[in-house]
Motif scaffolding. Structure first.
Motif, PDB file in Angstrom:
ATOM      1  N   VAL A 160       0.842  -1.200   0.000  1.00  0.00           N
ATOM      2  CA  VAL A 160       0.000   0.000   0.000  1.00  0.00           C
ATOM      3  C   VAL A 160       0.876   1.248   0.000  1.00  0.00           C
ATOM      4  CG1 VAL A 160      -1.954  -1.064   1.191  1.00  0.00           C
ATOM      5  CG2 VAL A 160      -0.129   0.047   2.521  1.00  0.00           C
ATOM      6  N   PHE A 161       0.266   2.355  -0.421  1.00  0.00           N
ATOM      7  CA  PHE A 161       0.901   3.652  -0.239  1.00  0.00           C
ATOM      8  C   PHE A 161       0.796   3.975   1.250  1.00  0.00           C
ATOM      9  CE2 PHE A 161       0.860   8.318  -0.182  1.00  0.00           C
ATOM     10  CZ  PHE A 161       2.024   8.572  -0.895  1.00  0.00           C
ATOM     11  N   CYS A 162       1.922   4.262   1.897  1.00  0.00           N
ATOM     12  CA  CYS A 162       1.972   4.244   3.360  1.00  0.00           C
ATOM     13  C   CYS A 162       1.398   5.503   3.998  1.00  0.00           C
ATOM     14  CB  CYS A 162       3.418   4.045   3.821  1.00  0.00           C
ATOM     15  SG  CYS A 162       3.523   3.629   5.572  1.00  0.00           S
ATOM     16  N   LEU A 163       0.125   5.411   4.346  1.00  0.00           N
ATOM     17  CA  LEU A 163      -0.582   6.445   5.100  1.00  0.00           C
ATOM     18  C   LEU A 163      -1.380   5.774   6.207  1.00  0.00           C
ATOM     19  CD1 LEU A 163      -2.085   8.634   2.233  1.00  0.00           C
ATOM     20  CD2 LEU A 163      -0.144   9.214   3.673  1.00  0.00           C
ATOM     21  N   ARG A 164      -1.725   6.541   7.222  1.00  0.00           N
ATOM     22  CA  ARG A 164      -2.543   5.975   8.293  1.00  0.00           C
ATOM     23  C   ARG A 164      -3.878   5.483   7.757  1.00  0.00           C
ATOM     24  NH1 ARG A 164      -4.242   8.889  14.063  1.00  0.00           N
ATOM     25  NH2 ARG A 164      -5.146   7.018  15.001  1.00  0.00           N
ATOM     26  N   GLU A 165      -4.464   6.270   6.814  1.00  0.00           N
ATOM     27  CA  GLU A 165      -5.787   5.923   6.297  1.00  0.00           C
ATOM     28  C   GLU A 165      -5.784   4.661   5.435  1.00  0.00           C
ATOM     29  OE1 GLU A 165      -4.384   8.807   6.244  1.00  0.00           O
ATOM     30  OE2 GLU A 165      -5.736  10.351   7.011  1.00  0.00           O
ATOM     31  N   THR A 166      -4.644   4.314   4.844  1.00  0.00           N
ATOM     32  CA  THR A 166      -4.603   3.119   3.994  1.00  0.00           C
ATOM     33  C   THR A 166      -4.367   1.847   4.803  1.00  0.00           C
ATOM     34  OG1 THR A 166      -2.238   3.477   3.574  1.00  0.00           O
ATOM     35  CG2 THR A 166      -3.797   4.380   1.962  1.00  0.00           C
ATOM     36  N   VAL A 167      -3.781   1.986   5.989  1.00  0.00           N
ATOM     37  CA  VAL A 167      -3.525   0.814   6.838  1.00  0.00           C
ATOM     38  C   VAL A 167      -4.620   0.656   7.897  1.00  0.00           C
ATOM     39  CG1 VAL A 167      -1.907  -0.254   8.455  1.00  0.00           C
ATOM     40  CG2 VAL A 167      -1.043   1.011   6.479  1.00  0.00           C
ATOM     41  N   PHE A 168      -4.972   1.752   8.545  1.00  0.00           N
ATOM     42  CA  PHE A 168      -6.004   1.729   9.598  1.00  0.00           C
ATOM     43  C   PHE A 168      -7.233   2.465   9.075  1.00  0.00           C
ATOM     44  CE2 PHE A 168      -1.786   1.978  11.713  1.00  0.00           C
ATOM     45  CZ  PHE A 168      -1.752   0.687  12.222  1.00  0.00           C
ATOM     46  N   CYS A 169      -7.986   1.759   8.238  1.00  0.00           N
ATOM     47  CA  CYS A 169      -9.052   2.414   7.470  1.00  0.00           C
ATOM     48  C   CYS A 169     -10.459   2.112   7.968  1.00  0.00           C
ATOM     49  CB  CYS A 169      -8.932   2.019   5.997  1.00  0.00           C
ATOM     50  SG  CYS A 169      -8.853   0.217   5.744  1.00  0.00           S
ATOM     51  N   ASN A 170     -10.592   1.353   9.051  1.00  0.00           N
ATOM     52  CA  ASN A 170     -11.923   1.032   9.570  1.00  0.00           C
ATOM     53  C   ASN A 170     -12.642   2.306  10.024  1.00  0.00           C
ATOM     54  OD1 ASN A 170     -13.925   0.178  11.792  1.00  0.00           O
ATOM     55  ND2 ASN A 170     -13.348  -1.785  10.880  1.00  0.00           N
TER      56      ASN A 170
END
Length: 305
Positions: free
Chosen positions: A172-182
């Motif tokens: 993934v493109f490393c952002l908080r929203e792409t990893v912790f997207c719930n």
């Protein structure tokens, strides 16, 4: 709080040219090295003089410096990764972001604690020695980390519980929203930031106005403490700006659609880098005791070159 806020920048339609990308990366690397070099000098000065070990004010300060070094290093790494690798493994990205979030959320809490210590020293001077002990200061630092972990770790637990195993092996493109997207994570984040804002600003205003009242009839130290609280407030203001990151990004996209990436880069410098350059000014330059030993350290280092 988007730990690589400028990197949202690089959604495909906003990719920078090669020259501009190199320029931005050189700027952040130079700033990172400069800030960390100065902070390393502050840490070395602290380590070499036992007088600082017994003073809660300097213990909190050096914790802030170490925290700033960690935060700057991690966010700059994420910035560079976004340009060089573009996408990385979710597990690796999540680890970087969690560590950066710990450091980022520690900063305003640490500043609030330093403001309280100033308040006690000026407004309750006779009880300062009893209240502000080294043991309690170390416990307070532990509480700061525990508070940040309590705020951040639920993101990890919710993601582990809701995402399939394949997700953690994807790129993934490393952002908080792409990893912790719930959606629950985003809602929890918003509530947490509101609570942080209220508590930290209440502490800053309470300590400042109490010291301001004391400074009218008290010593020169009280006036200096009042100015120190103001600088803490400025740092907190810049740090807290990251809490408004989603709104800020939307506003910048509307206001500067043709220069969106450049606007976000400027915000990254102001919000993520600039607050970490203020700490050396507050204690490395303004504090007489620390300045005296820092000069000795620098002169000694120059004489050995």
């Amino acid at each position: 709080m988007n730990v690589s806020s400028a990197n949202v920048t690089v959604v495909i339609e906003y990719r920078d040219s090669f020259t501009k990308a190199v320029t931005k990366n050189v700027i952040v690397v130079v700033l990172c090295i400069s800030i960390n070099y100065i902070n390393a000098g502050l840490i070395q000065t602290f380590r070499n003089h036992q007088i600082f070990y017994m003073n809660p004010r300097y213990i909190l300060f050096i914790h802030l410096v170490v925290n700033d070094m960690l935060q700057v290093t991690l966010t700059v790494m994420l910035f560079i990764i976004s340009y060089t690798l573009y996408k990385i493994n979710v597990s690796v990205c999540g680890t970087f972001i969690l560590l950066a979030l710990f450091a980022t959320e520690n900063t305003p809490l640490n500043l609030a604690c330093m403001a309280v210590e100033c308040y006690i020293a000026i407004c309750v001077p006779l009880r300062h020695v009893q209240i502000c002990t080294v043991k309690r200061t170390l416990m307070l630092i532990g509480l700061i980390w525990a508070t940040s972990m309590f705020s951040v770790l639920p993101d990890l637990f919710i993601t582990l519980a809701t995402e399939p195993l394949d997700f953690f092996h994807s790129q993934v493109f490393c952002l908080r929203e792409t990893v912790f997207c719930n959606p629950y994570i985003i809602r929890k984040r918003d509530i947490t930031y509101i609570v942080y804002l209220i508590i930290v600003w209440f502490v800053i205003f309470f300590t400042y106005f109490n010291i301001l009242f004391t400074a009218k009839t008290a010593s020169k130290d009280a006036k200096k403490a009042r100015n120190t609280i103001l600088l803490h407030g400025f740092q907190v203001l810049l740090c807290m700006a990251t809490y408004a990151d989603p709104l800020l990004r939307s506003a910048l996209l509307q206001w500067f659609p043709k220069n969106y990436a450049d606007s976000l880069f400027a915000c990254y410098i102001i919000i993520q880098i600039l607050p970490r350059s203020i700490s050396p000014i507050i204690y490395g330059v303004r504090d007489k005791t620390f300045r005296k030993y820092l000069k000795r350290y620098l002169l000694c280092k120059m004489s050995h070159q």
